[in-house]
Design an enzyme around this catalytic site. Structure first.
Site, short mmCIF file in Angstrom:
data_model
loop_
_atom_site.label_atom_id
_atom_site.label_comp_id
_atom_site.label_asym_id
_atom_site.label_seq_id
_atom_site.Cartn_x
_atom_site.Cartn_y
_atom_site.Cartn_z
N ASP A 100 44.55 47.69 47.07
CA ASP A 100 44.33 48.40 48.35
C ASP A 100 45.44 49.37 48.78
OD1 ASP A 100 42.17 46.70 48.24
OD2 ASP A 100 42.56 45.67 50.12
N CYS A 117 45.27 40.68 51.35
CA CYS A 117 44.52 40.90 50.11
C CYS A 117 45.30 40.52 48.86
CB CYS A 117 43.98 42.32 50.07
SG CYS A 117 42.68 42.53 51.31
N LYS A 173 35.46 46.31 47.44
CA LYS A 173 35.17 45.01 48.05
C LYS A 173 35.05 45.17 49.56
CE LYS A 173 40.07 44.02 48.25
NZ LYS A 173 40.21 44.11 49.71
#
Ligand code: VGL
Ligand code: ZN
Length: 200
Positions: free
Chosen positions: A9, A152, A107
């Site tokens: 990310d 994450c 995701k």
């Protein structure tokens, strides 16, 4: 044996100026670029939400960002709107060597469920498909870097270790949100499942 670098990310919304800015989020970009050539497999993840995603405080009247609510799958932190599909905020940081990625896995695209981990959504059972990709490529060892250490990266590392991968998190190429002790909690739970933590 193939070792994969999993870049979590590194998107504009998690960098300074973004909707859910992680302090120093952009500082890790050049270190990640330098690491990429050392790995036999390179996977990037991208948080990728519909505009009406259930993890957004804006979808819950009377709720503010960073409040926690109960979702059918457990407690969920409510976030500012971030990483909306197709927006500049959802794009990777402009300095990141995205062309080096073998696979980009998205995701959090299901409206009713958040997904911190690169392996399973927050119900802890809906797979993203990454496990199968890595296993069919013969990957057994993973290094994780990116944003955010305590969300994450943390959940991806714990899931990977539970799935039997040998996992290292390079904290020098991660940055944390650190909501009410969440960084310390994340470090403790990663260590508890055998994730190796390094600083470079
Ligand atoms: C993340 C909060 C919400 C992350 C993603 O990438 O750590 N955190 N969505
Ligand atoms: Zn998100």
């Amino acid at each position: 044996m193939t070792e994969a670098l999993i870049v979590i990310d590194v998107q504009n919304d998690f960098c300074p100026g973004g909707a859910l800015a992680v302090p120093g989020g952009d500082e890790i970009v050049s270190a990640i670029n330098a690491m990429l050539p050392e790995f036999g497999a390179r996977v990037f993840t991208q948080d990728w939400h519909p505009a009406d995603h259930a993890s957004f405080a804006s979808q819950h009247p009377g709720k503010a960002p960073m409040e926690v609510i109960d979702m059918p799958y457990g407690p969920q932190v409510l976030w500012p709107d971030h990483c909306v599909q197709g927006t500049e905020g959802a794009s990777f940081h402009a300095g990141l060597s995205v062309d080096a990625a073998d696979l980009i896995i998205r995701k959090g695209f299901r409206k009713q469920i958040d997904s911190y981990s690169a392996f399973f959504e927050n119900d802890q059972k809906t797979p993203t498909g990454l496990e199968g990709y890595l296993r069919t490529r013969g990957v057994e060892r993973l290094k994780l870097v990116g944003l955010a250490t305590d969300f994450c990266v943390h959940f991806s590392a714990v899931d990977a270790a539970r799935l039997g991968f040998e996992v290292t998190v390079d904290l020098g190429a991660c940055r944390a949100i650190d909501l009410q002790g969440s960084l310390d909690d994340a470090l403790t739970s990663m260590r508890a499942v055998g994730v190796k933590l390094t600083e470079h």
